[in-house]
Design a protein around this motif. Structure first.
Motif, mmCIF file in Angstrom:
data_model
loop_
_atom_site.group_PDB
_atom_site.id
_atom_site.type_symbol
_atom_site.label_atom_id
_atom_site.label_comp_id
_atom_site.label_asym_id
_atom_site.label_seq_id
_atom_site.Cartn_x
_atom_site.Cartn_y
_atom_site.Cartn_z
ATOM 1 N N UNK A 1 10.069 -4.437 2.507
ATOM 2 C CA UNK A 1 9.193 -5.177 3.166
ATOM 3 C C UNK A 1 9.961 -6.671 3.535
ATOM 4 N N UNK B 1 10.945 12.848 -6.464
ATOM 5 C CA UNK B 1 11.222 11.474 -7.131
ATOM 6 C C UNK B 1 12.341 10.783 -6.690
ATOM 7 N N UNK C 1 3.903 -5.219 -1.707
ATOM 8 C CA UNK C 1 2.973 -5.146 -2.809
ATOM 9 C C UNK C 1 3.339 -5.773 -3.907
ATOM 10 N N UNK C 2 4.477 -6.737 -3.673
ATOM 11 C CA UNK C 2 4.952 -7.345 -4.991
ATOM 12 C C UNK C 2 5.488 -6.430 -6.195
ATOM 13 N N UNK D 1 5.423 5.285 -7.824
ATOM 14 C CA UNK D 1 5.766 6.472 -8.724
ATOM 15 C C UNK D 1 4.247 7.318 -8.907
ATOM 16 N N UNK E 1 18.306 -0.628 -12.889
ATOM 17 C CA UNK E 1 17.294 -1.326 -11.932
ATOM 18 C C UNK E 1 16.608 -2.173 -12.429
ATOM 19 N N UNK F 1 11.841 8.194 -3.044
ATOM 20 C CA UNK F 1 11.311 6.744 -3.213
ATOM 21 C C UNK F 1 12.198 5.954 -4.230
ATOM 22 N N UNK F 2 12.693 6.510 -5.336
ATOM 23 C CA UNK F 2 13.588 5.680 -6.081
ATOM 24 C C UNK F 2 14.969 5.331 -5.375
ATOM 25 N N UNK G 1 6.469 -0.521 -6.861
ATOM 26 C CA UNK G 1 7.257 0.714 -7.732
ATOM 27 C C UNK G 1 6.275 1.345 -8.413
#
Lengths: 99, 221
Positions: free
Chosen positions: B221, B210, A33-34, A42, B54, B213-214, A38
């Motif tokens: 990918x 949270x 998704x480029x 979120x 990040x 995923x973080x 992120x």
């Protein structure tokens, strides 16, 4: 106010939605998704958290005082992130020595 | 004015400075929410640190995140969401005055919480084995990212460690609830502790929603 008793089926529906959204979060990680990956993750996480707060934590049926208190946490979090990021993310903009 | 002293037959759980059990429960719920707001900021500071590092080391973040086991992370997410469901059902059983249901759902919540921590032990042991714990023995396969990867794992251990500590405290509270539920202390009229600990438990679940995923899902990918 007396406590609202939600039907058992509602809790199972929320649980199902949370599980599906967890699957979606994992799924989109393997799709390119480029820069949107992120924010997408979120948005899903915020939506999941909202479901937990509204239904599992009963905020949907809580009094105004509790609802305002919950929103307060977002205000404080916003202050924390806004003021720190407005410093760090803009440091390179002017090219001033000693930035 | 009704108060605890004037009414000699008041509920044993009613404290004298409250008018009635409803007011007492509202105060307790509000108090827990105020505490949770401070908790949002406590974890918020760590999320802030995560965000900046990040932003500074996007590639190092991807490289380091690949060393986390997505399958275990996803499994633990499902386990924790399941424990939130059983917690919500335990609170509901309390509202209805169903003691057996409440005991059952509290036991299930404790079991799921223990499974989560068990998986966490396996993951932490794996990190120690592969020299991914920040410190003098830290070793990263890609030398370009050794420094940011060490920062990533510092953030990983700080955040998941604080989360796990909250889980351990939560399991202690749940055990205390369970003992009282077995004794039949909670009734339809008074189950405030179950309600309040439930809020805490769901909050810990939200933090993980949270974190997953973080930490685990960065650029696969």
């Amino acid at each position: 106010m007396s406590a609202h008793i939600a039907p058992r089926s509602l809790y199972f529906t929320i649980f199902g939605a949370l599980m599906v959204l967890t699957g979606v979060t994992v799924g989109i990680t393997y799709v390119d998704l480029g820069a949107a990956s992120l924010p997408a993750a979120m948005v899903i996480a915020v939506f999941k958290a909202t479901l937990v707060v509204l239904f599992f934590m009963h905020v949907r049926w809580s009094g105004r005082l509790v609802q305002v208190t919950v929103m307060t946490s977002l205000v404080f979090l916003g202050i924390l992130f806004f003021h720190i990021l407005s410093d760090y993310l803009t440091r390179g903009w002017l090219g001033v020595a000693g930035r | 004015m009704p108060n605890g002293h004037a009414d000699t037959a008041h509920h044993p759980a009613l404290q004298h400075h409250f008018d009635n059990l409803e007011q007492q429960q509202d105060a307790a719920t509000f108090g827990m929410w105020v505490f949770l707001v401070t908790e949002v900021l406590f974890f918020g500071g760590m999320f802030m640190a995560y965000t900046l590092y990040r932003y500074w080391y996007p590639d190092g973040w991807v490289a380091a995140s690949h060393h986390l086991n997505v399958l275990l992370g996803a499994f633990n997410t499902a386990v924790l969401i399941g424990s939130s469901l059983t917690m919500a059902l335990a609170v509901r059983a309390g509202q209805l005055g169903e003691r057996r249901g409440q005991v059952l759902f509290l036991v299930l919540t404790i079991l799921l919480g223990a499974v989560f921590l068990g998986v966490k032990v396996v993951e932490y042991a794996d990190k120690f084995e592969h020299h991914l714990v920040p410190g003098p023995n830290f070793l990263f396969d890609d030398a370009r990212y050794a420094r940011p990867a060490q920062i990533f794992f510092s953030v990983y251990f700080a955040m998941t460690g604080m989360h796990a500590l909250h889980m351990i405290i939560g399991l202690g509270l749940l055990t205390w609830l369970l003992l009282n539920a077995i004794k039949g202390r909670f009734t339809r009229e008074w189950n405030t502790p179950v309600e309040v600990v439930g809020l805490y438990w769901h909050f810990v679940d939200i933090i993980w929603i949270f974190l997953f995923p973080l930490l685990y899902l960065v650029g696969h990918h």
